[in-house]
Design an enzyme around this catalytic site. Structure first.
Site, PDB file in Angstrom:
ATOM      1  N   ARG A 173      61.081  56.459  27.022  1.00  0.00           N
ATOM      2  CA  ARG A 173      62.498  56.677  26.744  1.00  0.00           C
ATOM      3  C   ARG A 173      62.783  58.041  26.098  1.00  0.00           C
ATOM      4  O   ARG A 173      63.904  58.453  26.020  1.00  0.00           O
ATOM      5  CB  ARG A 173      63.010  55.584  25.795  1.00  0.00           C
ATOM      6  CG  ARG A 173      63.133  54.225  26.420  1.00  0.00           C
ATOM      7  CD  ARG A 173      64.027  53.333  25.601  1.00  0.00           C
ATOM      8  NE  ARG A 173      63.425  52.975  24.313  1.00  0.00           N
ATOM      9  CZ  ARG A 173      62.741  51.862  24.105  1.00  0.00           C
ATOM     10  NH1 ARG A 173      62.570  51.005  25.079  1.00  0.00           N
ATOM     11  NH2 ARG A 173      62.231  51.597  22.921  1.00  0.00           N
ATOM     12  N   ARG A 177      62.726  68.388  26.909  1.00  0.00           N
ATOM     13  CA  ARG A 177      63.669  69.282  27.612  1.00  0.00           C
ATOM     14  C   ARG A 177      63.242  70.732  27.483  1.00  0.00           C
ATOM     15  O   ARG A 177      62.877  71.160  26.387  1.00  0.00           O
ATOM     16  CB  ARG A 177      65.069  69.143  27.016  1.00  0.00           C
ATOM     17  CG  ARG A 177      65.666  67.785  27.250  1.00  0.00           C
ATOM     18  CD  ARG A 177      67.122  67.792  26.798  1.00  0.00           C
ATOM     19  NE  ARG A 177      67.538  66.425  26.535  1.00  0.00           N
ATOM     20  CZ  ARG A 177      68.346  66.065  25.558  1.00  0.00           C
ATOM     21  NH1 ARG A 177      68.851  66.975  24.751  1.00  0.00           N
ATOM     22  NH2 ARG A 177      68.680  64.808  25.396  1.00  0.00           N
ATOM     23  N   ARG A 249      60.438  43.810  13.450  1.00  0.00           N
ATOM     24  CA  ARG A 249      60.433  44.731  12.322  1.00  0.00           C
ATOM     25  C   ARG A 249      61.776  44.605  11.629  1.00  0.00           C
ATOM     26  O   ARG A 249      62.805  44.421  12.285  1.00  0.00           O
ATOM     27  CB  ARG A 249      60.257  46.187  12.793  1.00  0.00           C
ATOM     28  CG  ARG A 249      58.975  46.451  13.503  1.00  0.00           C
ATOM     29  CD  ARG A 249      57.776  46.387  12.607  1.00  0.00           C
ATOM     30  NE  ARG A 249      57.688  47.539  11.726  1.00  0.00           N
ATOM     31  CZ  ARG A 249      56.785  47.629  10.743  1.00  0.00           C
ATOM     32  NH1 ARG A 249      55.925  46.637  10.528  1.00  0.00           N
ATOM     33  NH2 ARG A 249      56.742  48.700   9.972  1.00  0.00           N
TER      34      ARG A 249
END
Ligand SMILES: Cc1cc2nc3c(=O)[nH]c(=O)nc-3n(C[C@H](O)[C@H](O)[C@H](O)COP(=O)(O)OP(=O)(O)OC[C@H]3O[C@@H](n4cnc5c(N)ncnc54)[C@H](O)[C@@H]3O)c2cc1C
Length: 383
Positions: A173, A177, A249
């Site tokens: 994910r 860049r 979590r």
């Protein structure tokens, strides 16, 4: 034919969207929320001392490519354009995230152009065919130096596990860049609600056929017969944890009031292991159109979720997935209930996805009511 009464556990985005859709279709809906406010985890509230709007359960940025969802949510409130920025402090220096040309050049003290940086990163990346773990995925994408600086320590703190034990899918994910600047997210729509998320959810639930019961935990055994239940609480809680607890979590938030501008950006990550928190959010930067003299910051600490804690991120490793299969099988044989949302389906879901799935769940319910077909307990399989 008289319409089936509908009960909903949870007044987060999932529960509120379903309540609204079904109330508009003529159903009478009761919504139960164990907290004393609506909006679930995207709840926002003004701090009485500073008047800054606080994202109470962590920073929430609305971003999507789903134009129907975008049109839908704007029925209930005004949004302002917003470009999210995240920076990371590592070994006493500050870098932009996600890893961009700026991060790479600053980290390597260089002035590479995009093609040069791309070639350089390829030369740094390790040759790993079909990476399995988070660590292998990171090493094969960005190499050892950037991985250790930006991901290794942060990920260990966030998940309480070595990145070697985590699946590669978590890192898929995070983009890399080869340009300067830009927003943290790449979706075409990125925005913030002008007065926060809670007024939006309140507006959704403001309908004569919706009865809201705040500070009321719904016990599934209390649901009357011939009532359809939408459950956006934890999947294992619905079954009284009888097969065990699904691992999550949890987060501890440490809020403090400071003077002026504390960090100059909305979110600062901390990649170093010896800094116990993962990030600091500075709430007034989520609303750059407002001005405030003082500021509120929140340090975020991640740890294993105990029975009394609030579940945040589903862990979904091998042991949890086995337990999940067990609960999904139990759900498949349960009638009159639809499991929705991030807790009901034990998945990390962004807000736009929650809204999309809630709209689809309401449509599926209405279709099943007219066709007489059996409604599946999950619109999207949690597996
Ligand atoms: C730290 C953090 C940051 C995030 N940042 C973003 C972001 O930037 N952008 C984005 O798009 N998404 C973000 N998300 C995801 C976002 O929070 C979810 O998409 C969204 O809040 C899920 O809505 P929901 O209604 O499914 O669940 P929730 O918001 O969790 O709502 C479920 C509600 O059910 C209630 N409940 C549970 N059990 C019962 C019961 N038995 N009876 C009555 N009530 C019950 C709970 O109190 C809760 O209010 C983030 C999530 C976290 C944890």
């Amino acid at each position: 034919m008289p319409k089936l009464p509908v009960w909903i556990a949870g007044a987060g985005l999932s529960g509120a969207v379903i309540a609204r859709e079904l109330a508009e279709a003529g159903y009478s809906v009761d919504v139960f929320e164990l907290r004393d406010h609506v909006a679930g985890n995207c709840h926002t509230a003004r701090d009485p001392k500073t008047n800054v709007l606080v994202h109470v359960y962590g920073p929430h940025i609305f971003h999507t490519a789903d134009y129907e969802v975008w049109d839908y949510i704007r029925r209930f409130g005004t949004f302002r354009p917003y470009r999210h920025q995240v920076w990371s402090t590592v070994s006493g220096r500050v870098y932009p995230l996600p890893v961009t040309l700026a991060t790479i050049n600053q980290f390597y003290n260089s002035a590479m152009r995009p093609d040069e940086a791309r070639a350089f990163i390829i030369s740094q990346a390790e040759q790993i065919e079909a990476p399995v773990s988070f660590e292998e995925q990171a090493l094969s994408m960005i190499g050892k130096d950037l991985y250790e600086a930006f991901f290794q320590g942060y990920t260990e703190k966030q998940w309480g596990r070595s990145p070697r034990e985590l699946p590669a899918s978590i890192l898929k994910r995070l983009p890399l860049r080869f340009t300067y600047g830009g927003s943290y997210f790449s979706h075409p729509i990125q925005a913030m609600p002008e007065t926060g998320y809670t007024p939006i959810v309140e507006a959704m639930l403001d309908h004569p056929d919706i009865k809201l019961h705040l500070a009321t935990e719904l016990d599934p055994r209390e649901v009357p017969p011939d009532t359809h239940l939408f459950w956006s609480g934890p999947l294992d809680a619905y079954f009284g944890y009888r097969s065990g607890r699904l691992g999550y979590r949890t987060l501890d938030f440490e809020h403090s009031i400071e003077k002026g501008d504390f960090q100059g950006c909305p979110v600062m990550n901390f990649g170093d292991r010896d800094v116990p928190f993962t990030r600091i959010s500075e709430h007034k930067h989520f609303m750059p159109w407002e001005s405030h003299q003082d500021t509120i910051i929140t340090r975020e600490y991640s740890r294993e979720c105990g029975p009394e804690d609030m579940p945040y991120y589903p862990i979904r490793l091998v042991a949890e997935k086995q337990l999940l299969v067990d609960y999904v099988q139990q759900a498949e044989t349960t009638k009159g209930v639809t499991f929705v949302g991030r807790l009901g389906t034990y998945r990390y879901l962004d807000m736009d996805v929650c809204i999309r799935e809630a709209l689809d769940a309401a449509t599926a319910f209405l279709t099943a009511q007219t066709s007489g077909e059996r409604l599946s307990p999950f619109l999207v399989s949690p597996l």
